[in-house]
Design a protein around this motif. Sequence first.
Motif, PDB file in Angstrom:
ATOM      1  N   ARG A   1       0.861  -1.067  -0.013  1.00  0.00           N
ATOM      2  CA  ARG A   1      -0.033  -0.021   0.038  1.00  0.00           C
ATOM      3  C   ARG A   1       0.876   1.296   0.002  1.00  0.00           C
ATOM      4  NH1 ARG A   1      -5.184   0.454   0.279  1.00  0.00           N
ATOM      5  NH2 ARG A   1      -5.097   2.283   1.598  1.00  0.00           N
ATOM      6  N   GLN A   2       2.069   1.131   0.109  1.00  0.00           N
ATOM      7  CA  GLN A   2       3.020   2.283  -0.068  1.00  0.00           C
ATOM      8  C   GLN A   2       3.534   2.568  -1.483  1.00  0.00           C
ATOM      9  OE1 GLN A   2       5.206   4.451   2.166  1.00  0.00           O
ATOM     10  NE2 GLN A   2       3.279   4.243   3.420  1.00  0.00           N
ATOM     11  N   LEU A   3       3.013   1.475  -2.306  1.00  0.00           N
ATOM     12  CA  LEU A   3       3.322   1.293  -3.663  1.00  0.00           C
ATOM     13  C   LEU A   3       4.834   1.085  -4.007  1.00  0.00           C
ATOM     14  CD1 LEU A   3       0.992   4.366  -5.181  1.00  0.00           C
ATOM     15  CD2 LEU A   3       0.583   1.904  -4.840  1.00  0.00           C
ATOM     16  N   ARG A   4       5.443   0.164  -3.030  1.00  0.00           N
ATOM     17  CA  ARG A   4       6.516  -0.350  -3.262  1.00  0.00           C
ATOM     18  C   ARG A   4       6.545  -1.793  -3.816  1.00  0.00           C
ATOM     19  NH1 ARG A   4       8.156   1.143   3.017  1.00  0.00           N
ATOM     20  NH2 ARG A   4       6.458  -0.349   3.508  1.00  0.00           N
ATOM     21  N   LEU A   5       7.563  -2.011  -4.535  1.00  0.00           N
ATOM     22  CA  LEU A   5       7.672  -3.505  -4.952  1.00  0.00           C
ATOM     23  C   LEU A   5       7.957  -4.248  -3.827  1.00  0.00           C
ATOM     24  CD1 LEU A   5       7.445  -5.014  -7.682  1.00  0.00           C
ATOM     25  CD2 LEU A   5      10.069  -4.875  -7.729  1.00  0.00           C
ATOM     26  N   LYS A   6       7.123  -5.299  -3.406  1.00  0.00           N
ATOM     27  CA  LYS A   6       7.187  -6.323  -2.198  1.00  0.00           C
ATOM     28  C   LYS A   6       8.629  -6.984  -2.206  1.00  0.00           C
ATOM     29  CE  LYS A   6       2.123  -7.087  -1.722  1.00  0.00           C
ATOM     30  NZ  LYS A   6       1.110  -7.967  -1.892  1.00  0.00           N
ATOM     31  N   ALA A   7       8.949  -7.132  -3.613  1.00  0.00           N
ATOM     32  CA  ALA A   7      10.051  -7.819  -3.825  1.00  0.00           C
ATOM     33  C   ALA A   7      11.323  -7.172  -3.535  1.00  0.00           C
ATOM     34  CB  ALA A   7      10.435  -8.729  -5.113  1.00  0.00           C
ATOM     35  N   MET A   8      11.461  -5.969  -3.709  1.00  0.00           N
ATOM     36  CA  MET A   8      12.382  -4.868  -3.739  1.00  0.00           C
ATOM     37  C   MET A   8      11.973  -3.634  -3.184  1.00  0.00           C
ATOM     38  SD  MET A   8      15.309  -4.079  -6.583  1.00  0.00           S
ATOM     39  CE  MET A   8      15.945  -5.849  -6.581  1.00  0.00           C
ATOM     40  N   PRO A   9      11.512  -3.423  -1.913  1.00  0.00           N
ATOM     41  CA  PRO A   9      11.092  -2.409  -1.505  1.00  0.00           C
ATOM     42  C   PRO A   9      11.593  -0.887  -1.527  1.00  0.00           C
ATOM     43  CG  PRO A   9      11.091  -4.233   0.245  1.00  0.00           C
ATOM     44  CD  PRO A   9      11.735  -4.524  -0.890  1.00  0.00           C
TER      45      PRO A   9
END
Length: 471
Positions: free
Chosen positions: A338-346
Motif C-alpha cells: 500500500r506504499q506502492l513499493r515492490l514487495k520483492a524489492m521495497p
Amino acid sequence: MTEILKPIHVVGGGLAGSEAAWQIANAGVPVVLHEMRGVPGVKTDAHHTDGLAELVCSNSFRSDDWEFNAVGLLHAEMRALDSVIMACGDAHQVPAGGALAVDRDGFSQAVTAKLEAHPLITIVREEIAGLPPEDWDNVIVATGPLTSPALAAAILETTGEESLSFFDAIAPIVHADSIDFDIAWRQSRYDKEGPGGDAAAYVNCPMNKEQYEAFIDALLDGPKAEFKDWENVPYFDGCLPIEVMAERGRETLRHGPMKPVGLTNPRDPQVKSYAIVQLRQDNALGTLFNMVGFQTKLKHGAQAEVFRMIPGLQDAQFARLGGLHRNTFLNSPKLLDRQLRLKAMPRLRFAGQVTGVEGYVESAAMGLLTGRLAAAERLAQSGRGRPLEAPPVHTAMGALVEHITGGHLEGPGGISKFQPMNINYGLLPPLEAPKVDEVGVKIPMKERGRAKKRLMSIRALEALKAWRDAQ
C-alpha cells in the motif's frame, strides 16, 4: 548543522514522474529526475519532444466538476496537495466547456521550467537500462506504458511474473445503479454456485432475434479504432474483439459470449431468449459490472450508442469504455504494497500508468502520492518526521490505491482479473442516495444520483484535507 539528505531518484519524466519529483522537492528532499528523452538516439514510439510531462494523446484532463464527476474530484484533491500538473494545467487551459483542456506545448514547457528552476531538483537525461543501481535506496519508477525493454525485463526477473507487458483487451464497465433491473435479472448460468456460494452472480440482459440482428448490424457498421504501427497488436482467440467474432459469422456471438443457454428470464420463463449479454461484478463494492466477453475496438463515441441497444442497458452509464491495445502495467495487487513499493524489492516504488491506473490525471495523482510517500520515508529515516500512510479509501486518491493494491476480484483458480481503471465513483465506498436536500426539501428521484455524488465528493475532500493536515 542540518544533515544533507540523500537524494531520491525518479525514473521517467512524464506526468507521474514530474509530479513525484515536485512533491519530493517541496518536502525539502533532494531529487534526481532521470529522463531518457533528450539522449541522442533514444526515443519512444509515442513522444514527439523531450519536454517533461508531454501529453502524447489528448490534451484534455477531462471534467473539472468536483461536485458531480470523479475525475473533477481528483483534480480538486490534487490542487489541495499543491500539484504542479494541476497548476500548470490551470495556467495553460484552453476552452473546452466543463472539461480542463490545455495547450499541450505550453503545458509541457511550464512543467519543465518549474522543475528545472527548483533548487532541489536535478534533471539528468539518461536511460536507466535494467534495475536502478543498488545504492539508490529510494527510487520511484514512473516509466509509463512504454517502459523500456531492458527495465521491463529486469522487473520481470525480480518479480518472477510471467509477463509485464499485457495484451490489453478491455471490456466496458457499467455502473450497477444504471442497469434497468425491470428488464435484466441476476442469475448464474445453470444456477451454478461460485466459490462464495452465490448462484446469482451475473446480470443478464435478454435479446430477441430482431434485437440481436439489429445489434450485430450496428456492431459491424460501427467505426473502429485503427492501431498505431508501433502497437502491433495480435489477436488471441481467448480475447478477440467482439467485432472480429461477429465478422466470422452473424451467429458467432450467439454461440459465444452472448449464448442464452442455462439462463431463464423470470419475467417470461416460457420464452427462450435468442441471445443474452452477461455482466459480471468487477469490484469488491459491487458498484461496477463489466460486460463479459465484450472487449472491443469500436471507437469510444460509438460504443455507448451501440451498447445501449442492449435491453437493460438503454440508460447505462459507463465507468470505462472498452479498448484493445498494447499496454504495460504491473499485476499490482500481487506485486505492490500500500506504499506502492515492490514487495520483492521495497526500495522501488512505482507510479503512474504502470501501476494499473488509466488517464493523465490518475497517472499524475499516483506520482503525487508516491512522491509524498517517498519523501516522508526519507525524512523519517533522518529523524525529521514519520512515515506516511496512503489517503483514506473515501478519497479519490485513496480509492485508486485501493484498486491497484487489492480492490479487484480473483477469477477461477485464483487468476487475477486486475485491469487498469480510470477514477470513478464506483471505486469509492458507496453512500445512500439522499432523499432530501440540506434544508429538508425532497429531492426528485431522478436527481438523487447526482446528489449522492456530491455527498461522496464532499466526504472525499474533507477526508483528504484531514489526511493532509495531519502530516
